[in-house]
Structure formats: structure tokens, C-alpha cells
Design a protein around this motif. Structure first.
Motif, short mmCIF file in Angstrom:
data_model
loop_
_atom_site.label_atom_id
_atom_site.label_comp_id
_atom_site.label_asym_id
_atom_site.label_seq_id
_atom_site.Cartn_x
_atom_site.Cartn_y
_atom_site.Cartn_z
N PRO A 289 0.83 -1.22 0.00
CA PRO A 289 0.00 0.00 0.00
C PRO A 289 0.86 1.26 0.00
CG PRO A 289 -0.82 -1.60 1.60
CD PRO A 289 0.50 -2.13 1.11
N GLU B 235 -1.53 5.65 -4.76
CA GLU B 235 -2.59 4.72 -5.12
C GLU B 235 -3.47 5.27 -6.25
OE1 GLU B 235 -2.79 1.69 -4.42
OE2 GLU B 235 -1.21 1.69 -2.92
N ARG C 51 -5.83 -2.39 -1.45
CA ARG C 51 -4.94 -1.35 -0.91
C ARG C 51 -5.70 -0.07 -0.61
NH1 ARG C 51 -1.73 -3.05 -5.35
NH2 ARG C 51 -2.36 -1.14 -6.44
#
Length: 406
Positions: free
Chosen positions: A62, A68, A114
Motif C-alpha cells: 500500500p 494509489e 490497498r
């Protein structure tokens, strides 16, 4: 090492010959090839490097919010390309390459694990020509996230993702001008579009590697809980949990998608309508879906720690736990306040409020107006432009939170 030691050839430097740490530049013919026939050697050439394969981040750790979102954009672009190829294959009478879709589904699953908000945040904006393909990617991500929220068997995650990715495959054989039409459809055109579940199911009938779960979703994702859906008008007892999931994910993404030729609903407005649309959706699964989206979808009416009412703004790059809001009403005295954009990290969100409890006049219009408020940078730029044109200083509006009412 002696000068008569066997030398080695460095292909990067042609006739440079190395003896341990000593480097000599000599005549290859006179030094290396004198003891053998030089014609048996092939020219030393450097092999071309292979192009780097696209990264799907299936085993990545993550990352931050920005990381992300960046990863999600890359995964979505690759997924969109795979869906486009799949639709084109169907149009030309070829079979669906399920193996190619497998790593795409794995990548979307990893992204959802994640950061559940990354894929939905980057799939909301859709151009007309790519809507069907990005919609398929978005529904895939939403169904995978909903399956995790419902704690379904993880072994079914791939099938559920594949069902989301292919749920609209029948539109591949619907005339493209109808699919891309910017305005309302005629009754005849709508009847044609409503055939896509059956067409999709027919396309998958010869695919032995397509699970029954996927076929079920493709055929029945437009069914309703009151039995008034299509194509089979199924009653709830005949609808699988996967069909009910697909109905929610499909409608939610459709009404919240931002398109240049169509007004979209905020996530908060979409959830309010879906909750009020009795007979459309399974209430238990819809509750899990709302929980999956997060506590504060954009457009949600919230009460802050300062006892002010605010609307959550739509900012895909923000922290979903501390979204930006626009304050507009005092809950203590039930009166309007000057509108102000603030970060909820500085004035914490206490709870979600029901708009009908406050009897706002035309709440939908008010919410739309509030969500169109300029951002901080836009407001400051407007003030700076006014200062420059008037040649005199103009006071900036205060950005600090108002004191809590006594």
C-alpha cells in the motif's frame, strides 16, 4: 597475471582486450584470432532490450493517497484497453480471451484491497466514446469491493470481477450510434438497447471457460426486487446475490459518471435516490454498498464539530476520511451562514444528517449550487484578478473556522 594469459573480449569496446586489471588495445587479428580460424566467429552484437511490460501492481505494498491514485489510473487504462479489445473481438465473431482478462481482474482486486476508493475515483470521468468500456471497469471494481464488504468467499472474487467486466458485453452487438447517442433515446432505440442482456448471454453460450455466475449476471443485471425488471421479470427468490450486487453497482456508476453531454449526480444524491427507490434494490446489499463507499460520499449533508451544516465536496485526490466541505448553515440557530470551504480535518465531521429533517427549500438545487462553489485556489485567483484590475487592495475572506455557537 602474465601477458600470455588468455584474454577476454568486451563486446562493448570492439578490439579492447582485458588481462585482469590491465587493459590493452591491440589488434584482434594479430593477438586473439591468430591461433584459430577467425571466420568461425560471429560478429559480436548487443541484443536489443525488451520493452518493459506494463505494471499492474498486483503485489505492491500500500502507498500514499497520491501513489494509489496514480497506480489506479495506470491499471484503469490497461483494463480499458483490454475491454475494448474484448468488445472488438466479439464484434468480429471471435471468442473472448478470458486469460488476458485474468491479470486485469487481479490488478483491480489488488488496488481495491490497498485503497477501496482509488479505482472508483478515477473512473467517474468518462468521454462519450469510452463510456461503455470504462463503465465495465468501474462496475468490476465496485463488485469486487462489494464482495469484500459482504465477506463472500474470496475464491469467487475473480468470477465476480469477471462478471462486472463483462456485464455489458451484449452492447458490443448493439448499433454503435445508439450506444453513443448523446440525447434521449426513442422508444424504438430503447427497446433495442434493452436487448443487450440476451445478446450478451448468447455471446457467452459457446464459451466453455465462462462460469455460470458470469452468465447469470450478464443476463439478469437489470432485474429488480419488485419483479418489474428485464428481461425475465424475476422475483427476488429467483435472483442470485451476484445479480443483486450487479444491479446496484451498474446503476450507481451510471448515474454518478461525469460526462460532458449529461448531468451527473453526486454520490450522496445517488445514494439518497437509491435508498428511496423502493422495489429496485436489495436493501441489505445496498446498505453494505453504502458502507463500502465510505462514510462521506460527495454530496452528503454532514454536521461538523462546530455545529455547522456542510456538504461534502467532490475531490478525488482528497483523504476520504477528511474530505473538503462547504459550510452553509448553523445547526444551533437553524439559520444560513456565509458559505465557506474548509477541510474537515480542522473541523471534524460528527455525523451524517438527513436533508428532509431541515426542510431546506429545493434541497437538490441547493446541493448542486453548493458543490459548484469555487475551490480555494480559484477563489484566491479571482480576488487577485480583482485587486489587479482595481489597483487597490481587497481584503481576502477569512479561511479560519467560525467559533462554535454558545
Amino acid at each position: 597475471m602474465g601477458i600470455n594469459s588468455i584474454p577476454s573480449i568486451d563486446p562493448d569496446y570492439g578490439d579492447r582486450i582485458t588481462y585482469g586489471e590491465v587493459v590493452l588495445v591491440q589488434d584482434l587479428v594479430g593477438t586473439i584470432l591468430a591461433a584459430s580460424d577467425w571466420r568461425q566467429f560471429e560478429p559480436l552484437t548487443r541484443k536489443p532490450r525488451k520493452a518493459a511490460s506494463p505494471k499492474l501492481y498486483r503485489k505492491s505494498r500500500p502507498g500514499s493517497l497520491d501513489v494509489e491514485r496514480r497506480r489506479a489510473r495506470e491499471v484503469v487504462n490497461l483494463a480499458k484497453a483490454a475491454v475494448i479489445d474484448t468488445f472488438n473481438a466479439v464484434r468480429f465473431g471471435n471468442r473472448i480471451d478470458v486469460e488476458r482478462l485474468t491479470p486485469i481482474i487481479d490488478a483491480i482486486t489488488a488496488s481495491i484491497q490497498r485503497d477501496p476508493n482509488a479505482i472508483p475515483s478515477v473512473t467517474r470521468l468518462k468521454a462519450r466514446s469510452e463510456y461503455t468500456y470504462l463503465h465495465s471497469v468501474a462496475v468490476c471494481g465496485l463488485m469486487i469491493g462489494l464482495a469484500r464488504e459482504l465477506r463472500l468467499d474470496p475464491a469467487l472474487t475473480h468470477q465476480i470481477g469477471l462478471a462486472g467486466l463483462l456485464h455489458d458485453i451484449g452492447k458490443a452487438v448493439i448499433p454503435q450510434p445508439i450506444i453513443d447517442k448523446p440525447g434521449p433515446l426513442t422508444d424504438e432505440e430503447f427497446s433495442t438497447v434493452k436487448l443487450h442482456p440476451q445478446r450478451g448471454h448468447e455471446l457467452l453460450s459457446d464459451c466453455i471457460d465462462i462460469p455460470d455466475l458470469v452468465r447469470d449476471v450478464v443476463l439478469h443485471h437489470h432485474e429488480r426486487m419488485d419483479g418489474r425488471g428485464y428481461p425475465d421479470r424475476l422475483l427476488p427468490s429467483a435472483q442470485s446475490v451476484y445479480v443483486r450486487m450487479a444491479a446496484i453497482c451498474d446503476v450507481y456508476d451510471a448515474v454518478t459518471s461525469v460526462r460532458a453531454y449529461k448531468d451527473s449526480w453526486s454520490p450522496g444524491a445517488a445514494i439518497e435516490w437509491m435508498r428511496s427507490a423502493r422495489g429496485h434494490f436489495d436493501p441489505h446489499i445496498l446498505g453494505a454498498f453504502v458502507k463500502m463507499l465510505g462514510a462521506f460520499p460527495p454530496g452528503t449533508l454532514v454536521r461538523l464539530d462546530s455545529d455547522r451544516l456542510a456538504v461534502v465536496l467532490d475531490d478525488p485526490d482528497c483523504d476520504p476520511l477528511n474530505p473538503p466541505v462547504v459550510v452553509f448553515h448553523c445547526a444551533m440557530v437553524n439559520r444560513p451562514l456565509p458559505r465557506q470551504r474548509v477541510l474537515s480535518s480542522f473541523d471534524q465531521i460528527l455525523c451524517v444528517e438527513r436533508p428532509e429533517s431541515w426542510r431546506f427549500r429545493d434541497w437538490e438545487a441547493l446541493r448542486e449550487e453548493l458543490m459548484a462553489e469555487p475551490t480555494e485556489s480559484e477563489a484566491q485567483a479571482a480576488v487577485a484578478a480583482e485587486q489587479l484590475s482595481s489597483r487597490r487592495p481587497t481584503p481576502l475572506s477569512p479561511q479560519t473556522a467560525l467559533p462554535r455557537p454558545a
